[in-house]
Design a protein around this motif. Structure first.
Motif, PDB file in Angstrom:
ATOM      1  N   TYR A   1      34.885  58.839  55.463  1.00  0.00           N
ATOM      2  CA  TYR A   1      34.557  60.168  55.557  1.00  0.00           C
ATOM      3  C   TYR A   1      32.911  60.390  55.702  1.00  0.00           C
TER       4      TYR A   1
ATOM      5  N   TYR B   1      36.717  62.877  58.838  1.00  0.00           N
ATOM      6  CA  TYR B   1      37.256  61.787  58.348  1.00  0.00           C
ATOM      7  C   TYR B   1      37.975  60.892  59.172  1.00  0.00           C
TER       8      TYR B   1
ATOM      9  N   TRP C   1      34.260  56.146  51.327  1.00  0.00           N
ATOM     10  CA  TRP C   1      35.452  55.615  51.595  1.00  0.00           C
ATOM     11  C   TRP C   1      36.529  55.578  50.521  1.00  0.00           C
ATOM     12  N   SER C   2      37.548  55.401  50.992  1.00  0.00           N
ATOM     13  CA  SER C   2      38.716  55.229  49.969  1.00  0.00           C
ATOM     14  C   SER C   2      39.868  54.328  50.593  1.00  0.00           C
TER      15      SER C   2
ATOM     16  N   GLN D   1      37.364  58.071  45.690  1.00  0.00           N
ATOM     17  CA  GLN D   1      36.414  58.040  46.793  1.00  0.00           C
ATOM     18  C   GLN D   1      35.147  57.610  46.427  1.00  0.00           C
TER      19      GLN D   1
END
Lengths: 112, 111
Positions: A34, A49, A93-94, A101
């Motif tokens: 993201y 994203y 990031w996730s 996140q």
């Protein structure tokens, strides 16, 4: 463990110049990536994203673009910066396995 | 369209007292909620989260409460410490990859 790197930390650019901000993630594969912007005194605005290489979703049509040339690399670009592009840019990031996140340290961009 | 709202831009609390930060949301499809803490010129750091199947989650001095019927969540910090002074963002997530953030509340803990 996973880490996220974002650079540069600070950037001062003249109006009309190009922009390239880079973000990389270590310790995980196929992350969701993201780009956010936080304007002065405001919340986090999602810009782009990505769920995979070459897959970019744009949330706000504007003067910026994003690319994901490698699995763990996310780049934010502009061909010609505007004054309104100034702000604090955050990469995050996730993973699909965890509903959290994680953010990079951010880049303070000043367009003069 | 702001789906997650933090209506208090700032909050001041005496050291040792309780800090209560509030957050409201509009989308009933949200099923996971998070709180982040952010210092100036740094990225937000994850603090605590709660699933929609729970109404409370506790981690040390931090407790998050969720009221689904009111679409409201709150973060309680007890006791508040000067190092807690930061901007706090609430966030919500539904199925998929997007996180929705509030506009933040700036907490100042006065020594």
């Amino acid at each position: 463990s996973q880490t996220i790197h974002q650079w540069p930390a600070t950037l001062v650019q003249p109006v009309g110049s190009p922009l390239s901000l880079e973000c990389t993630v270590e310790g995980t594969s196929n992350p969701n990536l993201y780009w956010y912007r936080q304007a002065a005194g405001r919340g986090l605005q999602l810009l782009f994203y990505s769920v995979g290489i070459g897959q970019i979703s744009s949330e706000v049509p504007q003067n910026l673009s994003a690319s994901r040339p490698q699995d763990r690399q996310f780049i934010l670009s502009s061909k010609k910066l505007l004054l309104s592009d100034s702000g604090f840019y955050l990469c995050a990031w996730s993973s699909d396995q965890k509903n959290i996140q994680y953010f990079g340290a951010g880049t303070r961009l000043s367009v003069l | 369209d702001q789906q997650v709202k933090q209506n208090s831009p700032s909050l001041s609390v005496q050291e040792g007292r309780i800090s209560i930060l509030n957050c409201d949301y509009t989308n009933s499809m949200f099923d996971y909620f998070l709180w982040y803490k952010k210092y100036p010129a740094e990225g937000p750091t994850f603090l605590i989260s709660i699933s929609s199947i729970k109404d409370k989650n506790e981690d040390g001095r931090f407790t998050v409460f969720l009221n689904k019927s009111a679409k409201h969540l709150s973060l309680h910090i007890v006791p508040s410490q000067p190092g807690d002074s930061a901007v706090y963002f609430c966030a919500a997530k539904r199925a998929g990859n997007q996180f929705y953030f509030g506009t933040g509340t700036s907490l100042t803990v006065i020594p």
